[in-house]
Design an enzyme around this catalytic site. Structure first.
Site, PDB file in Angstrom:
ATOM      1  N   LYS A 258      85.078 124.292 -27.919  1.00 17.88           N
ATOM      2  CA  LYS A 258      84.801 123.723 -26.597  1.00 17.88           C
ATOM      3  C   LYS A 258      85.782 122.607 -26.269  1.00 17.88           C
ATOM      4  CE  LYS A 258      80.183 125.252 -25.738  1.00 17.88           C
ATOM      5  NZ  LYS A 258      78.944 125.262 -26.509  1.00 17.88           N
TER       6      LYS A 258
ATOM      7  N   LYS B  63      82.244 143.272 -24.205  1.00 18.89           N
ATOM      8  CA  LYS B  63      80.899 142.759 -24.471  1.00 18.89           C
ATOM      9  C   LYS B  63      80.238 142.349 -23.143  1.00 18.89           C
ATOM     10  CE  LYS B  63      78.515 138.946 -26.642  1.00 18.89           C
ATOM     11  NZ  LYS B  63      78.239 137.635 -26.290  1.00 18.89           N
TER      12      LYS B  63
ATOM     13  N   LYS C 210      77.443 137.154 -19.188  1.00 13.35           N
ATOM     14  CA  LYS C 210      77.449 136.492 -17.870  1.00 13.35           C
ATOM     15  C   LYS C 210      78.840 135.999 -17.527  1.00 13.35           C
ATOM     16  CE  LYS C 210      74.295 133.393 -18.668  1.00 13.35           C
ATOM     17  NZ  LYS C 210      73.558 134.029 -19.750  1.00 13.35           N
TER      18      LYS C 210
HETATM   19  P1  ADP Z   1      76.123 135.418 -22.220  1.00 13.74           P
HETATM   20  O1  ADP Z   1      77.277 135.903 -23.077  1.00 13.74           O
HETATM   21  O2  ADP Z   1      75.809 136.367 -21.134  1.00 13.74           O
HETATM   22  O3  ADP Z   1      76.292 133.982 -21.759  1.00 13.74           O
HETATM   23  P2  ADP Z   1      74.254 134.281 -24.047  1.00 13.74           P
HETATM   24  O4  ADP Z   1      75.336 133.692 -24.876  1.00 13.74           O
HETATM   25  O5  ADP Z   1      73.420 133.397 -23.193  1.00 13.74           O
HETATM   26  O6  ADP Z   1      74.877 135.464 -23.147  1.00 13.74           O
HETATM   27  O7  ADP Z   1      73.336 135.192 -24.972  1.00 13.74           O
HETATM   28  C1  ADP Z   1      72.090 134.833 -25.462  1.00 13.74           C
HETATM   29  C2  ADP Z   1      71.826 135.769 -26.632  1.00 13.74           C
HETATM   30  O8  ADP Z   1      71.807 137.130 -26.177  1.00 13.74           O
HETATM   31  C3  ADP Z   1      72.913 135.708 -27.698  1.00 13.74           C
HETATM   32  O9  ADP Z   1      72.546 134.875 -28.745  1.00 13.74           O
HETATM   33  C4  ADP Z   1      73.001 137.118 -28.212  1.00 13.74           C
HETATM   34  O10 ADP Z   1      72.160 137.261 -29.329  1.00 13.74           O
HETATM   35  C5  ADP Z   1      72.466 137.976 -27.107  1.00 13.74           C
HETATM   36  N1  ADP Z   1      73.541 138.715 -26.420  1.00 13.74           N
HETATM   37  C6  ADP Z   1      74.223 138.324 -25.321  1.00 13.74           C
HETATM   38  N2  ADP Z   1      75.094 139.262 -24.915  1.00 13.74           N
HETATM   39  C7  ADP Z   1      74.974 140.295 -25.784  1.00 13.74           C
HETATM   40  C8  ADP Z   1      75.606 141.596 -25.895  1.00 13.74           C
HETATM   41  N3  ADP Z   1      76.515 142.017 -25.026  1.00 13.74           N
HETATM   42  N4  ADP Z   1      75.218 142.391 -26.922  1.00 13.74           N
HETATM   43  C9  ADP Z   1      74.277 141.980 -27.809  1.00 13.74           C
HETATM   44  N5  ADP Z   1      73.649 140.794 -27.747  1.00 13.74           N
HETATM   45  C10 ADP Z   1      73.986 139.944 -26.757  1.00 13.74           C
END
Ligand code: ADP
Ligand code: TRP
Length: 321
Positions: free
Chosen positions: A110, A189, A192
């Protein structure tokens, strides 16, 4: 076994969140002593708008409850409802070498990306350690990015126990390699931050648009297609059992299947799968007081478990005098 995990409240939910994490947490309720909380203190490291955080917290609670979290079977609460965790965090700070935090990838990444470092970001792993140790957690299911933080929790627990005796359970990180990364609309992947999500609780027309935006190759309808290279198939299979998946595979291989047709089927599958949960979620969101009562009940349960550990810590450290 006590299994504990925290989830930051983060606006909308996508298929990656659900299949990668929430579904598994909800299933833990069957056989484990599940402790699950909404990590709103941690969210403050990246969010300063109070209204957004408060709403996000209630939404995260409604999401989990709608999807099957049962406050009787598990302990489900909001992190900031137990201020004990802040007290423990301070105590543990005194057993946390600077170097341990300076080595944390997430802090280093970060700051490398230009996010101004503040104490919250730096001390984040200590608060997370307090979350884990306060409840004598045995196992902590997390994504790969959080593994190092659980190792920090282990180091701190061992250091503290060396000083005061066996107070804390030394936790194990649980990284589930079977949970495949859910691909997004473009095959990367689903995240968001990449804008490539299919969301759980959105209007039907928004959902349809998202599904129709899945990137496919230009193979003509009549030709056979490779399901393993198709983003639609990779997402669709999350909703299918083995037999259904095989049947769809055969339709790909046979030729004559258009991507528009299979996307339409996927749209219906996603909509129908989440429709009952969406209805439940609407009911929950329509009664914020009811949600707050449920969360207060969870906090009460968590406080009982945490209180026992805290009493020992206060005695050993001399804070109880
Ligand atoms: P984003 O990448 O959308 O910001 P987060 O980091 O908030 O998602 O994700 C919260 C949790 O959801 C993560 O700890 C992870 O375990 C799960 N997760 C998020 N995106 C994926 C994905 N594409 N495949 C599998 N698990 C995911
Ligand atoms: N830091 C975790 C994340 O961003 C959330 C979290 C906070 C957590 N405290 C925790 C996870 C304790 C597991 C255990 O995903």
């Amino acid at each position: 076994m006590r299994v504990l995990s925290g989830i930051q409240p983060s606006g909308s939910l996508h298929l990656g969140n659900y299949f990668g994490m929430m579904k598994k947490m909800i299933e833990y309720q069957q056989n484990e002593d599940l402790f699950c909380f909404i990590a709103n203190y941690h969210a403050m490291t990246s969010l300063s708008d109070g209204k957004t955080l408060a709403r996000g917290t209630l939404e995260a609670a409604a999401n989990f409850l709608a999807l099957g979290m049962d406050p009787e079977k598990s302990t489900f609460w909001v992190q900031s409802d137990l201020v004990e965790v802040q007290e423990l965090s301070w105590i543990l700070s005194n057993f946390t070498p600077m170097g341990l935090l300076e080595r944390c990838h997430s802090f280093k990444d970060k700051t490398a990306r230009g996010i101004a470092a503040n104490h919250g970001l730096f001390a984040y792993p200590v608060l997370m350690t307090a979350d884990i140790l306060l409840f004598n957690s045995d196992r902590v299911p997390v994504g790969k990015d959080q593994k190092q933080h659980v190792e920090v929790a282990r180091d701190i627990a061992i250091k503290f126990n060396n000083e005061y005796g066996e107070i804390f359970t030394v936790p194990e990180a649980e990284i589930d390699d079977n949970v495949a990364t859910v691909p997004g609309l473009d095959g990367q992947k689903m995240s968001k931050s990449y804008g490539n999500t299919i969301d759980l609780f959105v209007e039907e027309n928004v959902l349809r648009k998202q599904v129709m935006r899945i990137v496919t190759d230009p193979t003509p309808v009549e030709e056979p297609k490779d399901p393993d290279k198709c983003n639609v198939f990779q997402i669709y299979r999350l909703f299918l059992d083995k037999l259904q998946e095989e049947a769809l595979r055969q339709r790909y291989l046979a030729g004559g299947l258009g991507y528009g047709e299979v996307k339409q089927e996927l749209f219906v599958a996603v909509r129908d799968y989440f429709a009952p949960y969406a209805a439940r979620r609407r009911e929950l969101m329509a009664d914020p007081e009811g949600l707050r009562r449920t969360l207060a009940f969870g906090a009460q349960k968590a406080r009982q478990a945490g209180g026992r550990v805290m009493a020992k810590v206060r005695k050993k450290t001399g804070l109880a005098y």
